[in-house]
Design a protein around this motif. Structure first.
Motif, PDB file in Angstrom:
ATOM      1  N   ASP A 231       0.831  -1.207   0.000  1.00 18.01           N
ATOM      2  CA  ASP A 231       0.000   0.000   0.000  1.00 18.01           C
ATOM      3  C   ASP A 231       0.864   1.255   0.000  1.00 18.01           C
ATOM      4  N   GLU A 232       1.964   1.234   0.765  1.00 23.48           N
ATOM      5  CA  GLU A 232       2.870   2.378   0.786  1.00 23.48           C
ATOM      6  C   GLU A 232       3.715   2.448  -0.487  1.00 23.48           C
ATOM      7  N   LEU A 267       0.445  -8.728  -6.438  1.00 21.09           N
ATOM      8  CA  LEU A 267      -0.202  -7.606  -7.111  1.00 21.09           C
ATOM      9  C   LEU A 267      -1.604  -8.032  -7.528  1.00 21.09           C
ATOM     10  N   THR A 268      -2.598  -7.403  -6.900  1.00 21.82           N
ATOM     11  CA  THR A 268      -4.005  -7.711  -7.163  1.00 21.82           C
ATOM     12  C   THR A 268      -4.739  -6.435  -7.544  1.00 21.82           C
ATOM     13  N   ARG A 269      -5.996  -6.560  -7.889  1.00 18.67           N
ATOM     14  CA  ARG A 269      -6.814  -5.385  -8.187  1.00 18.67           C
ATOM     15  C   ARG A 269      -6.856  -4.443  -6.983  1.00 18.67           C
ATOM     16  N   ASP A 270      -6.925  -5.010  -5.798  1.00 20.22           N
ATOM     17  CA  ASP A 270      -7.014  -4.184  -4.596  1.00 20.22           C
ATOM     18  C   ASP A 270      -5.729  -3.414  -4.347  1.00 20.22           C
ATOM     19  N   PRO A 286       9.178 -15.902 -16.526  1.00 21.25           N
ATOM     20  CA  PRO A 286       7.825 -16.451 -16.529  1.00 21.25           C
ATOM     21  C   PRO A 286       7.066 -16.082 -15.258  1.00 21.25           C
ATOM     22  N   MET A 287       5.741 -15.926 -15.382  1.00 24.65           N
ATOM     23  CA  MET A 287       4.918 -15.500 -14.253  1.00 24.65           C
ATOM     24  C   MET A 287       4.485 -16.677 -13.400  1.00 24.65           C
ATOM     25  N   ASN A 288       4.405 -16.450 -12.103  1.00 24.52           N
ATOM     26  CA  ASN A 288       3.744 -17.369 -11.182  1.00 24.52           C
ATOM     27  C   ASN A 288       2.402 -16.745 -10.822  1.00 24.52           C
ATOM     28  N   ARG A 289       1.380 -17.104 -11.562  1.00 19.51           N
ATOM     29  CA  ARG A 289       0.059 -16.536 -11.312  1.00 19.51           C
ATOM     30  C   ARG A 289      -0.439 -16.993  -9.942  1.00 19.51           C
ATOM     31  N   GLY A 290      -1.004 -16.054  -9.210  1.00 21.40           N
ATOM     32  CA  GLY A 290      -1.483 -16.362  -7.875  1.00 21.40           C
ATOM     33  C   GLY A 290      -0.387 -16.421  -6.837  1.00 21.40           C
ATOM     34  N   VAL A 291       0.828 -16.045  -7.216  1.00 20.61           N
ATOM     35  CA  VAL A 291       1.942 -15.965  -6.264  1.00 20.61           C
ATOM     36  C   VAL A 291       2.448 -14.522  -6.194  1.00 20.61           C
ATOM     37  N   GLU A 292       2.945 -13.985  -7.334  1.00 17.69           N
ATOM     38  CA  GLU A 292       3.357 -12.580  -7.329  1.00 17.69           C
ATOM     39  C   GLU A 292       2.361 -11.679  -8.058  1.00 17.69           C
ATOM     40  N   ILE A 293       1.468 -12.264  -8.843  1.00 17.42           N
ATOM     41  CA  ILE A 293       0.531 -11.436  -9.593  1.00 17.42           C
ATOM     42  C   ILE A 293      -0.771 -12.208  -9.839  1.00 17.42           C
ATOM     43  N   ALA A 294      -1.874 -11.498  -9.781  1.00 21.80           N
ATOM     44  CA  ALA A 294      -3.180 -12.101 -10.051  1.00 21.80           C
ATOM     45  C   ALA A 294      -3.398 -12.185 -11.558  1.00 21.80           C
ATOM     46  N   SER A 295      -4.099 -13.215 -11.982  1.00 16.19           N
ATOM     47  CA  SER A 295      -4.331 -13.415 -13.411  1.00 16.19           C
ATOM     48  C   SER A 295      -5.093 -12.263 -14.041  1.00 16.19           C
ATOM     49  N   ASP A 296      -6.103 -11.724 -13.334  1.00 10.40           N
ATOM     50  CA  ASP A 296      -6.890 -10.653 -13.936  1.00 10.40           C
ATOM     51  C   ASP A 296      -6.081  -9.371 -14.106  1.00 10.40           C
ATOM     52  N   VAL A 297      -5.036  -9.187 -13.303  1.00  9.00           N
ATOM     53  CA  VAL A 297      -4.148  -8.034 -13.473  1.00  9.00           C
ATOM     54  C   VAL A 297      -3.181  -8.281 -14.628  1.00  9.00           C
TER      55      VAL A 297
END
Length: 334
Positions: A231-232, A267-270, A286-297
């Motif tokens: 958040d910061e 990293l999520t929408r929120d 390569p991405m780790n979805r649901g670990v460092e970043i949300a799929s929808d982002v």
């Protein structure tokens, strides 16, 4: 002052300048550390032209016809290896990729033995990736040809930083003055280190967001801001660059669990709401979805530039191969 003037005049120059008549120090591309802003901008400008060429039906040219490129990768790679292969072939080069898993290295041959063998074949460019920091530099000292660092240990990955910079510049119009957040496993990331060097040189404001265990020990000397909370850390961000957790490089307990990591540093929408409304989201893959970043982002076409980074990678690597071989073609390097 125009953006173009700012991008070439307002930043501190690197401590090591290229020799007269050549853009890169010692005629190799080993890292961002010793590139000055003028050199960086020139690579990006050349790459810009290749972006347009690669979008045409006819993508190849004979510019580097007759030259030989060897890709020597000691680590697994998909994006980087394919990108360099395509880049070399689109310039008309003869491209060979060496599979180290079945090479003489597995039979006990040393890195210097390999360098001597390859040097005897008279390549014009050697592209190398290695798990040990400094290995590419060591090999470059034994080769007569130009050497490009495609990633060495935790040290650098210069072409990744250049393609990231090109992506940002094309989407945001400039690098100078942009607030760039790099979040995730910074401690083990050569991508992060090269990006920090480049973005600092080009006048961006760099902020690292990660748990203390995933920050490098020399973070106080990198010229960056540091935050341990999303958040910061995301406040006012123009660009958010997420990094993969490199568990293969971790020795010891760096995190309580992947679930906890995603809860606090994913990293999520929120969490993205704390950044600017037009924030650009990046990831070197390569991405780790649901670990460092949300799929929808990651899949948000308005914010995500992840696929564009892959496209820019081919153009940047074409630019680097072009510039490094200009003297062989009787052209000026700059």
């Amino acid at each position: 002052m125009s953006t173009q003037q700012t991008d070439t005049q307002s930043y501190p120059r690197a401590e090591v300048s290229p020799p007269s008549g050549h853009l890169f120090p010692h005629k190799h591309l080993l890292g961002i550390w010793n590139l000055d802003p003028t050199a960086i901008k020139h690579v990006l400008d050349v790459a810009d032209a290749y972006v347009e060429q690669n979008r045409q039906p006819k993508k190849s040219s004979p510019k580097c016809a007759g030259l030989t490129q060897i890709n020597l990768f000691f680590e697994n790679s998909t994006r980087t290896l394919m990108s360099f292969e395509i880049a070399g072939k689109r310039l008309g080069m003869e491209v060979t990729s060496m599979a180290t898993g079945s090479s003489s290295i597995k039979k006990g041959e040393t890195l210097l033995d390999t360098a001597a063998t390859l040097n005897a074949m008279h390549p014009d460019v050697l592209v190398m990736r290695h798990a040990d920091s400094g290995a590419v530099k060591l090999l470059s000292e034994k080769m007569d040809c130009a050497v490009i660092n495609a990633g060495d240990g935790r040290a650098e990955h210069p072409t990744q930083a250049l393609l990231d910079a090109l992506t940002i510049r094309r989407r945001k119009g400039k690098l100078h003055g942009q607030t760039i957040v790099i979040s995730g496993d910074v401690a083990h990331s050569r991508v992060a280190r090269s990006n920090i060097y480049l973005l600092n040189a080009m006048g961006a404001r760099v902020r690292l967001v990660a748990p203390p265990t995933l920050l490098p020990k020399d973070v106080d000397r990198l010229g960056v801001e540091v935050s341990h909370r999303m958040d910061e850390g995301l406040k006012g961000a123009d660009v958010v660059m997420m990094l993969r957790l490199q568990q293969e490089r971790m020795q010891g307990a760096f995190l309580p669990s992947l679930r906890e990591y995603y809860r606090f540093w994913g990293l999520t929408r929120d969490t993205l709401k704390y950044a600017k409304e037009d924030v650009l989201v990046m990831h070197p893959g390569p991405m780790n979805r649901g670990v460092e970043i949300a799929s929808d982002v990651a899949d948000d076409l308005d914010r995500s530039a992840i696929e564009e980074q892959v496209e820019m990678g081919v153009a940047v690597r074409m630019a680097c191969l072009d510039i490094l071989t200009r003297n062989l073609r009787g052209e000026d390097a700059v």
